[in-house]
Write an enzyme that holds these catalytic residues in place. Structure first.
Site, PDB file in Angstrom:
ATOM      1  N   ASP A  18       0.830  -1.209   0.000  1.00 41.61           N
ATOM      2  CA  ASP A  18       0.000   0.000   0.000  1.00 41.61           C
ATOM      3  C   ASP A  18       0.868   1.264   0.000  1.00 41.61           C
ATOM      4  OD1 ASP A  18      -2.440   1.303  -0.006  1.00 41.61           O
ATOM      5  OD2 ASP A  18      -2.515   1.461   2.178  1.00 41.61           O
ATOM      6  N   ASN A  66     -11.034  -2.756  -5.081  1.00 41.58           N
ATOM      7  CA  ASN A  66     -10.309  -1.796  -5.919  1.00 41.58           C
ATOM      8  C   ASN A  66     -10.966  -1.586  -7.289  1.00 41.58           C
ATOM      9  OD1 ASN A  66      -7.015  -2.804  -4.667  1.00 41.58           O
ATOM     10  ND2 ASN A  66      -8.307  -1.098  -4.031  1.00 41.58           N
TER      11      ASN A  66
HETATM   12  C1  IPE Z   1      -5.362  -2.700   0.087  1.00 46.85           C
HETATM   13  O1  IPE Z   1      -5.083  -1.358  -0.071  1.00 46.85           O
HETATM   14  C2  IPE Z   1      -5.384  -3.396  -1.256  1.00 46.85           C
HETATM   15  C3  IPE Z   1      -4.095  -3.583  -1.888  1.00 46.85           C
HETATM   16  C4  IPE Z   1      -2.938  -3.241  -1.397  1.00 46.85           C
HETATM   17  C5  IPE Z   1      -4.134  -4.251  -3.167  1.00 46.85           C
HETATM   18  P1  IPE Z   1      -6.243  -0.270  -0.221  1.00 46.85           P
HETATM   19  O2  IPE Z   1      -5.566   1.023  -0.418  1.00 46.85           O
HETATM   20  O3  IPE Z   1      -7.209  -0.669  -1.265  1.00 46.85           O
HETATM   21  O4  IPE Z   1      -6.957  -0.346   1.195  1.00 46.85           O
HETATM   22  P2  IPE Z   1      -7.769   0.761   1.992  1.00 46.85           P
HETATM   23  O5  IPE Z   1      -8.771   1.346   1.051  1.00 46.85           O
HETATM   24  O6  IPE Z   1      -6.788   1.792   2.449  1.00 46.85           O
HETATM   25  O7  IPE Z   1      -8.359   0.040   3.154  1.00 46.85           O
HETATM   26  C1  IPE Z   2      -1.710   0.208  -3.297  1.00 45.24           C
HETATM   27  O1  IPE Z   2      -1.503   1.571  -3.309  1.00 45.24           O
HETATM   28  C2  IPE Z   2      -2.024  -0.347  -4.665  1.00 45.24           C
HETATM   29  C3  IPE Z   2      -3.397  -0.812  -4.810  1.00 45.24           C
HETATM   30  C4  IPE Z   2      -4.309  -0.760  -3.877  1.00 45.24           C
HETATM   31  C5  IPE Z   2      -3.791  -1.368  -6.087  1.00 45.24           C
HETATM   32  P1  IPE Z   2      -2.713   2.603  -3.278  1.00 45.24           P
HETATM   33  O2  IPE Z   2      -3.109   2.897  -4.673  1.00 45.24           O
HETATM   34  O3  IPE Z   2      -3.793   2.144  -2.386  1.00 45.24           O
HETATM   35  O4  IPE Z   2      -1.985   3.859  -2.656  1.00 45.24           O
HETATM   36  P2  IPE Z   2      -2.556   4.866  -1.572  1.00 45.24           P
HETATM   37  O5  IPE Z   2      -2.983   4.067  -0.392  1.00 45.24           O
HETATM   38  O6  IPE Z   2      -3.685   5.599  -2.203  1.00 45.24           O
HETATM   39  O7  IPE Z   2      -1.397   5.754  -1.272  1.00 45.24           O
HETATM   40 MG    MG Z   3      -4.164   2.390  -0.410  1.00 49.76          MG
END
Ligand code: IPE
Ligand code: IPE
Ligand code: MG
Length: 267
Positions: A18, A66
């Site tokens: 993340d 997602n």
């Molecule tokens: C979790 O991260 C999913 C992945 C890393 C693929 P998210 O960014 O989607 O989670 P939330 O929304 O912060 O809980």
């Molecule tokens: C994780 O990074 C990747 C996926 C969830 C696909 P994020 O896209 O959630 O990055 P942040 O949390 O918005 O920084």
């Molecule tokens: Mg995220």
């Protein structure tokens, strides 16, 4: 310096990768740039895990939730996923890594399926490490699906309801094909599981770091493993001096590939 004890490695590590979006925003770049930089971190960590001799690494690459992101971002993520599968194919096969995918794979676009499915097939017999990509994955969805399968088996007279126990559910969960995760790492500063490996996470050790995923290095990875090794896993029992006697894991430990002679890896 970080010390990793090659004799006490977690067998199965899961990573919630993340922080890509915030990494990009901090640089004034579009979120997609963060995902691209995140791909490089995936390569680093897969190599490090293989070198270390882990049995399995599960990477949370795309959650079921997602899909609700803007379509441009979803498309960019799918494109990067394909790019990763194409560019890493040679190395995955060369290093005898078995690539599996968990999640609602039917939802993935053709550009991903046409690179993912052949690699799953070609690597199926590899035994050095399992790399599980969690794609369109949700822990609650996985529990629901396993429950549905059980209900259908009961309906068809193949299963006695009295025999439904923790293992009966676990055996229907693809994420646990490599055993329960021993360690779950989350980058990006949030302290939650966000629907990752919920059932198997029952006794996983959790490691959280503020490092944003694109900045996550081998050293950060080894530090998380070293922190795991300093903990005492009790599984609800009283203190035991013999840690190996309290592991419920059904996984056979993989032999470390490259420990120093004293069993410590200095990073
Ligand atoms: C979790 O991260 C999913 C992945 C890393 C693929 P998210 O960014 O989607 O989670 P939330 O929304 O912060 O809980
Ligand atoms: C994780 O990074 C990747 C996926 C969830 C696909 P994020 O896209 O959630 O990055 P942040 O949390 O918005 O920084
Ligand atoms: Mg995220």
């Amino acid at each position: 310096m970080t010390y990793v004890d090659a004799r006490n490695l977690p067998h199965h590590v899961g990573i919630i990768m993340d922080g890509n979006g915030r990494w990009a925003e901090l640089r004034g770049e579009p979120r997609e740039a963060g995902h691209k930089a995140g791909s490089a971190a995936v390569r680093r960590v897969v190599r490090a895990a293989r070198r270390l001799g882990l049995t399995a690494l599960t990477l949370y690459a795309f959650s079921e939730q997602n899909w609700a992101r803007p379509s441009g971002e979803v498309d960019a993520l799918m494109g990067l996923l394909r790019e990763f599968l194409v560019s890493e194919r040679g190395e995955i096969l060369q290093h005898e890594i078995r690539l599996v995918a968990i999640g609602e794979l039917d939802r993935l676009p053709e550009i991903v399926r046409e690179s993912l499915d052949p690699l799953r097939g070609a690597s199926a017999e590899n035994r050095k490490m399992t790399l599980a990509l969690a794609l369109s994955y949700g822990g609650q969805e996985e529990i629901a699906r396993a429950t549905r399968e059980i209900a259908m088996d009961v309906r068809d007279g193949k299963l006695d309801p009295a025999s439904i126990d923790v293992r009966a559910l676990a055996s229907r969960m693809p994420s646990l094909g490599v055993g329960e995760p021993d360690l779950i790492i989350r980058t990006g500063g949030e302290h939650r599981l966000s629907n990752f490996l919920l059932y198997g996470a029952a006794y996983a050790e959790l490691a959280f770091t503020d490092v944003l995923w694109p900045d996550f290095t081998e050293v950060d990875f080894f530090e998380a493993i070293a922190s795991y090794q300093r903990r005492e896993r009790r599984f609800g029992r009283v203190l035991s001096r013999d840690a190996s006697s309290v592991s419920p894991s059904s996984v056979t430990p993989g032999a470390p590939l490259c420990p120093d002679t004293d069993g410590a890896m200095r990073v």
